[in-house]
Motif scaffolding. Structure first.
Motif, PDB file in Angstrom:
ATOM      1  N   ALA A 217      -2.035   4.249  -2.972  1.00 44.42           N
ATOM      2  CA  ALA A 217      -1.053   4.205  -4.054  1.00 44.42           C
ATOM      3  C   ALA A 217       0.091   3.283  -3.664  1.00 44.42           C
ATOM      4  O   ALA A 217       0.297   2.974  -2.494  1.00 44.42           O
ATOM      5  CB  ALA A 217      -0.508   5.604  -4.337  1.00 44.42           C
ATOM      6  N   ARG A 218       0.809   2.860  -4.692  1.00 47.09           N
ATOM      7  CA  ARG A 218       1.968   1.993  -4.509  1.00 47.09           C
ATOM      8  C   ARG A 218       3.227   2.839  -4.651  1.00 47.09           C
ATOM      9  O   ARG A 218       3.334   3.660  -5.554  1.00 47.09           O
ATOM     10  CB  ARG A 218       1.941   0.910  -5.594  1.00 47.09           C
ATOM     11  CG  ARG A 218       3.099  -0.027  -5.639  1.00 47.09           C
ATOM     12  CD  ARG A 218       2.868  -1.119  -6.691  1.00 47.09           C
ATOM     13  NE  ARG A 218       2.606  -0.582  -8.015  1.00 47.09           N
ATOM     14  CZ  ARG A 218       3.542  -0.125  -8.815  1.00 47.09           C
ATOM     15  NH1 ARG A 218       4.809  -0.160  -8.467  1.00 47.09           N
ATOM     16  NH2 ARG A 218       3.235   0.361  -9.994  1.00 47.09           N
ATOM     17  N   ALA A 219       4.175   2.657  -3.727  1.00 41.87           N
ATOM     18  CA  ALA A 219       5.463   3.343  -3.812  1.00 41.87           C
ATOM     19  C   ALA A 219       6.571   2.302  -3.684  1.00 41.87           C
ATOM     20  O   ALA A 219       6.356   1.230  -3.119  1.00 41.87           O
ATOM     21  CB  ALA A 219       5.587   4.391  -2.715  1.00 41.87           C
ATOM     22  N   GLU A 220       7.744   2.610  -4.230  1.00 43.77           N
ATOM     23  CA  GLU A 220       8.803   1.598  -4.323  1.00 43.77           C
ATOM     24  C   GLU A 220      10.095   2.062  -3.657  1.00 43.77           C
ATOM     25  O   GLU A 220      10.380   3.246  -3.586  1.00 43.77           O
ATOM     26  CB  GLU A 220       9.085   1.282  -5.803  1.00 43.77           C
ATOM     27  CG  GLU A 220       7.858   0.719  -6.502  1.00 43.77           C
ATOM     28  CD  GLU A 220       8.087   0.458  -7.981  1.00 43.77           C
ATOM     29  OE1 GLU A 220       9.139  -0.119  -8.331  1.00 43.77           O
ATOM     30  OE2 GLU A 220       7.222   0.834  -8.785  1.00 43.77           O
ATOM     31  N   HIS A 257       4.592   7.468  -7.747  1.00 41.96           N
ATOM     32  CA  HIS A 257       3.748   6.440  -7.137  1.00 41.96           C
ATOM     33  C   HIS A 257       2.689   6.060  -8.147  1.00 41.96           C
ATOM     34  O   HIS A 257       2.479   6.757  -9.138  1.00 41.96           O
ATOM     35  CB  HIS A 257       3.092   7.027  -5.891  1.00 41.96           C
ATOM     36  CG  HIS A 257       2.490   8.370  -6.176  1.00 41.96           C
ATOM     37  ND1 HIS A 257       3.230   9.539  -6.079  1.00 41.96           N
ATOM     38  CD2 HIS A 257       1.285   8.739  -6.657  1.00 41.96           C
ATOM     39  CE1 HIS A 257       2.491  10.561  -6.451  1.00 41.96           C
ATOM     40  NE2 HIS A 257       1.298  10.096  -6.814  1.00 41.96           N
ATOM     41  N   GLU A 258       1.997   4.986  -7.880  1.00 48.66           N
ATOM     42  CA  GLU A 258       0.899   4.582  -8.770  1.00 48.66           C
ATOM     43  C   GLU A 258      -0.379   4.458  -7.961  1.00 48.66           C
ATOM     44  O   GLU A 258      -0.465   3.667  -7.018  1.00 48.66           O
ATOM     45  CB  GLU A 258       1.242   3.246  -9.455  1.00 48.66           C
ATOM     46  CG  GLU A 258       0.146   2.775 -10.395  1.00 48.66           C
ATOM     47  CD  GLU A 258       0.662   1.941 -11.558  1.00 48.66           C
ATOM     48  OE1 GLU A 258       1.828   1.498 -11.513  1.00 48.66           O
ATOM     49  OE2 GLU A 258      -0.102   1.741 -12.516  1.00 48.66           O
ATOM     50  N   TRP A 259      -1.395   5.259  -8.330  1.00 46.18           N
ATOM     51  CA  TRP A 259      -2.675   5.218  -7.613  1.00 46.18           C
ATOM     52  C   TRP A 259      -3.382   3.900  -7.890  1.00 46.18           C
ATOM     53  O   TRP A 259      -3.391   3.417  -9.024  1.00 46.18           O
ATOM     54  CB  TRP A 259      -3.562   6.397  -8.024  1.00 46.18           C
ATOM     55  CG  TRP A 259      -2.966   7.706  -7.593  1.00 46.18           C
ATOM     56  CD1 TRP A 259      -2.337   8.610  -8.393  1.00 46.18           C
ATOM     57  CD2 TRP A 259      -2.911   8.235  -6.266  1.00 46.18           C
ATOM     58  NE1 TRP A 259      -1.888   9.677  -7.641  1.00 46.18           N
ATOM     59  CE2 TRP A 259      -2.237   9.478  -6.335  1.00 46.18           C
ATOM     60  CE3 TRP A 259      -3.358   7.794  -5.018  1.00 46.18           C
ATOM     61  CZ2 TRP A 259      -2.000  10.266  -5.208  1.00 46.18           C
ATOM     62  CZ3 TRP A 259      -3.127   8.576  -3.901  1.00 46.18           C
ATOM     63  CH2 TRP A 259      -2.457   9.800  -4.000  1.00 46.18           C
ATOM     64  N   ALA A 300       7.807  -2.834  -2.684  1.00 44.82           N
ATOM     65  CA  ALA A 300       6.754  -1.842  -2.878  1.00 44.82           C
ATOM     66  C   ALA A 300       5.791  -1.934  -1.715  1.00 44.82           C
ATOM     67  O   ALA A 300       5.605  -2.999  -1.137  1.00 44.82           O
ATOM     68  CB  ALA A 300       6.020  -2.093  -4.194  1.00 44.82           C
ATOM     69  N   ILE A 303       0.063   2.626   0.330  1.00 40.71           N
ATOM     70  CA  ILE A 303      -0.263   3.571   1.398  1.00 40.71           C
ATOM     71  C   ILE A 303      -1.400   4.466   0.982  1.00 40.71           C
ATOM     72  O   ILE A 303      -1.604   4.697  -0.203  1.00 40.71           O
ATOM     73  CB  ILE A 303       0.945   4.480   1.762  1.00 40.71           C
ATOM     74  CG1 ILE A 303       1.597   5.056   0.548  1.00 40.71           C
ATOM     75  CG2 ILE A 303       1.879   3.828   2.705  1.00 40.71           C
ATOM     76  CD1 ILE A 303       2.873   4.438   0.130  1.00 40.71           C
TER      77      ILE A 303
END
Lengths: 381, 532
Positions: A217-220, A257-259, A300, A303
């Motif tokens: 996923a993406r985290a910012e 987050h975005e998977w 971003a 992970i």
């Protein structure tokens, strides 16, 4: 394709876990080679909050023992600082932060509630909206970007080698045993391999019949211009994690987050989103007197997580694998030590890692991502 | 919309609200191409929002944002209302845009642009992030036309970090758009058309030009323009480079400048209160880069520019580029904007038009020219010259990959590391230097040093500057106060499903309690939690 001598141990992935493992191996005199698809620490290892306070981990004691010594052991600055305040702006947060402090205490780390006057004195940028907070006295934080380079350079200083811009295409096995790794140019032979390739670990391990269940996923995060120094680097809470850097910038993240689906070469892009506004809202809630402080950047990172959010640190034959399930940076001094022990001795010398074995996922539903709602809705990266 | 039952409640899916404002076409930048695009799109029946950040706040001007103003503005810029009137007065086309039905938003910053694509499906619609001095908001678009113009290239020399050293775009804006230039006598660096036109502009504004300084042996620009400049009695000194700017102290900035022949020889000193760097411009690609559009390096167009399908189209189907941000070229700006509007209108009508073919490139090699300047500046200046003003990183700090001063002196092993040891491990990456030295990490968002750091890395490691990867841009592409950027309008759905990390409760159960009766207690406490 020619087979060349690679190293006694090849580490696939120059993130913080792989670099620390390689550094620990090199400290024990092992001939070690790290291969990375790009530049060391370029993914989540260099794009995180820098927190080093993980009471939940079996590596916690070793994490806390090592961090204060890391600058000296590595020979390079990590910007490690000790101590952390967690501030609440809602009753719900305060309840959770008190619980967290209690859990810290139960796990051998002093923590206590602090009153509003102490908060005002220690965090002059905080305002009347703060309801309370806790002080975790031995928790800490470091600079991820400086730390990953410190591991890399320290590893080289010990004679370890790093090949950047060298993606590993597959693990090469013979007679059920991994004998090397394939790169664009050659097969590099090794006695054993450490797979620490983040989101790409699952793809590499699948090639030798090991099913590592992870989803990426993406985290910012956001960063402000330098603020007046608070004297305690890690002041967070209000739904955020983060720190004040030694330069003074506030670097904070949190929230949704975005998977994603990540290909074998790792993420090609790491887009940001309007979430910077929501992160800023919470940072302003934490430091309500700093409204004029400017936000100057965001970033971003991508992970991976396991189904239960806990690491996999395990060895199967001569393949040692490590995924820290989205909480790897702070634990890296200890996790590298654990991997070194697994590679060399088959067993961690300082902590019980039984519950972090891959076998706990035996029988996992093949649709586990869908069942958890962890499928990607975006075009792959 | 995705089936809510199968979506992780802590993920970003379905969390962003629809934008508070919408337009068929949003045009960013009200320069000649942006205004022409907006008027043409409105006349074609589209709803159009034209956004321009001018007048920018005086505090941002002090950070040389968005242009290199060099602290040479009068106090007039403090009065934003007056500046809006001044900007309308300076550009009659803005009035025409109003009459054509364009919604014109002046003094509004475009700090981000977001649409779904690789790695992101969270946007309910494509939208730009805007802000004024009070708040930020999102505006949805169907077609986005970027007409964001260009920035000033700035290079370092002794004394460049004082008031009075500025860029050609910054000077043009202060003289024409703002009528707020505080200088009188300008020394100009460069001799391309940009520099020659700058000299003529200064003279026509009733101010003095001390001289033009050109690093190469020939004047670079049009002979006719050069003759016109010389006709004003202005000297163009070729084969020379600036060594230093000095002032009288007290914050007044530049008073004198010393130049020397590149090949060596006697120096000359000029009296001037302003040094205008007219060496080059940089296409303003910040928003395009944030959107994830494909870039290419085109030294004939000024450096990193959007890859185009023709004249105005890009790798993003609904994003068009017009004017200098597409690449520096002699193309007519208004016609370029109109071409973008035509494609946008056709796409809105569901009948996409083919992009026109791009005219042949010019022979200009911007990188080679910039590199010649940088090489000469490095030859006559030493390692103590500051490159990154915000973070106080010197040329020597860069090539030594020295840790920032607030960390104290480096250890013995750290002191042995330098640009060569990094280069030995693979091609140099500017973002890696940012991380280690902090060059380009400051409040000006690297507007003053991004290009020169790339030039120094290229020269110090003997690679063409085109091979140094672009140091990426991220939102917000303008430095915005927290009180402005904050989502004061956050919907309850976002608030109530916010977790500090992934919301995976089992992740935080203390190891020793896993599988014990205490685990259930932890899981209960950790569900819906905002843990560390």
């Amino acid at each position: 394709m020619s087979t060349q001598k690679g190293a006694t141990v090849i580490v696939v992935g120059g993130g913080v876990s792989g670099l620390s493992a390689a550094w620990w191996l090199a400290r024990s005199g092992v001939d070690v080679l790290v291969l990375d698809k790009g530049i060391v620490g370029w993914e989540a290892s260099g794009r995180n909050g820098g927190g080093a306070s993980h009471f939940q981990s079996p590596l916690f004691a070793e994490e806390q023992r090592l961090w204060p010594m890391m600058d000296e052991m590595l020979g390079y600055s990590t910007e490690y600082q000790r101590g952390k305040l967690v501030l609440a702006t809602t009753e719900g947060q305060l309840k959770h932060y008190r619980y967290m402090a209690e859990t810290f205490c139960e796990n051998g780390s002093p923590a206590h509630e602090i009153d509003l006057q102490e908060i005002r004195e220690r965090v002059p940028m905080s305002g009347d909206n703060i309801l309370g907070g806790v002080h975790l006295t031995i928790a800490g934080q470091a600079n991820p970007q400086r730390t990953v380079q410190a591991y890399a350079w320290a590893l080289q200083d010990l004679g370890g080698r790093i090949q950047q811009h060298t993606p590993v295409l597959r693990l090469v096995s013979e007679g059920g045993k991994v004998i090397g790794v394939e790169t664009k140019d050659a097969i590099l032979g090794c006695d054993s391999v450490v797979v620490a390739a983040g989101p790409q670990s699952a793809i590499l391990l699948a090639g030798v019949g090991i099913d590592l269940p992870i989803a990426s996923a993406r985290a910012e995060m956001i960063v402000t211009e330098p603020a007046p120094m608070m004297g305690i680097g890690a002041v967070d809470g209000n739904g955020l994690y983060g720190r004040q850097t030694k330069r003074g910038n506030l670097a904070y993240g949190g929230g949704p987050h975005e998977w994603l689906d990540v290909g074998p070469m790792g993420p090609s892009v790491r887009p940001g989103s309007p979430l910077v506004r929501n992160l800023t809202k919470r940072l302003l809630g934490l430091f309500s007197k700093a409204g004029t402080l400017r936000v100057i950047r965001s970033w971003a990172g991508v992970i991976e997580n396991t189904p239960d959010g806990r690491p996999v640190i395990d060895r199967i034959d001569n393949v040692t694998m490590i995924t820290m399930s989205s909480v790897g940076f702070g634990l890296s001094p200890a996790s590298g030590h654990a991997v070194r022990d697994l590679v060399m001795d088959g067993k961690c010398s300082f902590a019980d890692l039984e519950l972090l074995k891959l076998s706990r996922f035996d029988g996992l539903s093949p649709n586990w991502r869908a069942e958890k709602g962890w499928l990607s809705h975006a075009e792959p990266v | 919309m995705t089936d809510a039952k199968l979506v992780d409640r802590y993920s970003i899916t379905n969390r962003f609200p629809s934008a508070s404002q919408k337009a068929d076409v949003v045009v960013i930048g009200a320069g000649p191409s942006g205004v022409a695009a907006a008027i043409a799109a409105a006349k074609g029946g589209a709803s159009v929002l034209l956004v321009d950040e001018n007048p920018v706040s005086s505090s941002l001007m002090g950070l040389d944002t968005p242009l290199y103003f060099g602290g040479r503005m009068t106090r007039a810029v403090d009065n934003k209302a007056r500046m809006i009137e001044q900007i309308f007065a300076s550009d009659p086309l803005l009035e025409a845009a109003f009459e054509a039905g364009v919604e014109v938003a002046l003094g509004v910053y475009a700090w981000g642009a977001f649409q779904n694509g690789p790695g992101i499906a969270a946007m309910p619609e494509a939208a730009v992030g805007l802000a004024d001095e009070e708040r930020s908001w999102m505006v949805a678009y169907k077609q986005l036309i970027l007409a964001t113009g260009s920035r000033d290239l700035s290079l370092s020399f002794q004394g460049w970090d004082q008031p009075g050293v500025m860029g050609a775009n910054g000077l043009h804006a202060l003289i024409h758009r703002y009528d707020a230039f505080a200088g009188n006598e300008v020394l100009i660096l460069g001799s391309s058309d940009l520099a020659l036109n700058t000299a003529i502009m200064v003279v026509e504004a009733g101010l003095k030009v001390a001289a033009l300084i050109e690093v190469r042996d020939q004047v670079q620009g049009d002979a006719g323009l050069a003759a016109k400049v010389r006709g004003h009695g202005i000297e163009i000194l070729t084969g020379h480079v600036i060594v230093s700017a000095s002032g009288g102290g007290g914050g007044g900035g530049v008073e004198r400048t010393t130049v020397v022949p590149v090949a060596g020889g006697d120096s000359r000193t000029f009296t001037c209160d302003t040094i205008c760097q007219a060496i080059g411009l940089v296409p303003a690609i910040e928003l395009f880069n944030v959107l994830g559009g494909k870039l290419s390096v085109r030294t004939d167009l000024g450096g990193h520019v959007p890859q185009r399908t023709g004249l105005v189209g890009t790798s993003l189907a609904n994003v068009l580029v017009a004017g200098d941000c597409a690449g520096l070229s002699p193309v007519d700006a208004a016609a370029h904007g109109e071409a973008a509007a035509a494609l946008a209108l056709a796409a809105l009508a569901g009948q996409p038009l083919a992009d026109e073919a791009l005219a042949a490139a010019t022979s200009l090699d911007a990188h080679a020219y910039h590199a010649d300047w940088m090489a000469a500046l490095m030859k006559v200046g030493d390692d103590s010259i500051v490159v990154c003003q915000c973070e106080e990183v010197t040329r020597g700090d860069l090539t030594a990959v020295r840790q920032p001063r607030y960390l104290g002196p480096p250890s013995k092993v750290a002191a042995k590391r330098d640009i060569q040891s990094l280069a030995a491990d693979g091609p140099l990456n500017q973002d890696q230097f940012k991380r280690l030295t902090r060059a380009c990490m400051g409040q000006c968002q690297a507007r003053r040093c991004r290009e020169q750091v790339a030039l120094i890395l290229a020269q110090s490691s003997n690679v063409p500057v085109a091979k140094v990867p672009l140091a990426g841009y991220r939102a917000p592409v303008r430095p915005l106060p927290m009180s402005v950027l904050a989502a004061h309008d956050e919907p309850y759905d976002m608030t109530s499903n916010w977790d500090v990390w992934f919301g995976i409760a089992s992740q935080w159960v203390p190891y020793n309690d896993i599988g014990t009766e205490r685990e259930a207690m932890h899981l209960e406490m950790l569900t819906d939690s905002q843990h560390i």
